[in-house]
Design an enzyme around this catalytic site. Structure first.
Site, PDB file in Angstrom:
ATOM      1  CG  HIS A   1     -54.644 -41.420  35.025  1.00 19.28           C
ATOM      2  ND1 HIS A   1     -54.763 -42.702  34.560  1.00 19.28           N
ATOM      3  CD2 HIS A   1     -53.648 -40.862  34.289  1.00 19.28           C
ATOM      4  CE1 HIS A   1     -53.887 -42.927  33.602  1.00 19.28           C
ATOM      5  NE2 HIS A   1     -53.188 -41.813  33.424  1.00 19.28           N
TER       6      HIS A   1
ATOM      7  CD  GLU B   1     -59.298 -43.491  37.046  1.00 17.81           C
ATOM      8  OE1 GLU B   1     -59.572 -44.448  36.299  1.00 17.81           O
ATOM      9  OE2 GLU B   1     -58.654 -42.495  36.658  1.00 17.81           O
TER      10      GLU B   1
ATOM     11  CB  CYS C   1     -54.951 -47.394  33.546  1.00 17.42           C
ATOM     12  SG  CYS C   1     -54.198 -46.294  34.774  1.00 17.42           S
TER      13      CYS C   1
ATOM     14  CB  CYS D   1     -56.327 -45.782  38.175  1.00 14.51           C
ATOM     15  SG  CYS D   1     -55.752 -44.211  37.475  1.00 14.51           S
TER      16      CYS D   1
END
Length: 143
Positions: free
Chosen positions: A46, A48, A76, A79
């Site tokens: 991801h 992040e 999410c 993260c």
């Protein structure tokens, strides 16, 4: 947020969900990344997580105190957990994610006093632009 939106747009080049993230320290960008799950086959890639990894390399350690993560979509649970674990001071996000958001929408890991660190959350910054990228991406996939 402008740089994070540029990163989100870059994810489209390799078929990834358009999410971009930037890490700032003392007003300077120390990391910027976009989603790379499709490109790498890595479920943790991801924006992040990748930006936090790069920022840790820049500062020379895992504690990212004094930093702000700016991201186009609400983080999410994975993260948000990484933000807490890395001791990030603040997260600024654009579009809310009512299906998986963990910074206020579905969960609020960043402000859970039971955890060892709390992250300040600023929501809705240029949310329409981040949402438009996502809507366009998923609209094309459905057609």
């Amino acid at each position: 947020m402008g740089l994070a939106l540029e990163e989100a747009d870059a994810a489209l080049a390799h078929g990834d969900v358009p999410v971009g993230a930037v890490v700032l320290r003392d007003g300077e960008v120390i990391a910027r990344r976009h989603n790379e799950r499709q490109a790498t086959g890595d479920p943790t890639a991801h924006a992040e997580i990748l930006a936090l990894r790069d920022a840790a390399a820049v500062v020379g350690g895992w504690r990212l105190t004094g930093t702000t993560l700016v991201v186009t979509l609400e983080p999410c649970p994975m993260c948000a957990g990484a933000l807490v674990a890395a001791r990030v001071d603040r997260v600024v996000f654009g579009a809310a994610d009512p299906r998986a958001g963990a910074c206020g929408s579905l969960y609020n890991l960043c402000a859970d006093p039971r955890l060892n660190h709390e992250v300040e959350v600023v929501a809705g910054v240029r949310a329409e632009e981040g949402a438009a990228l996502l809507t366009g991406f998923f609209g094309e996939r459905r057609s």
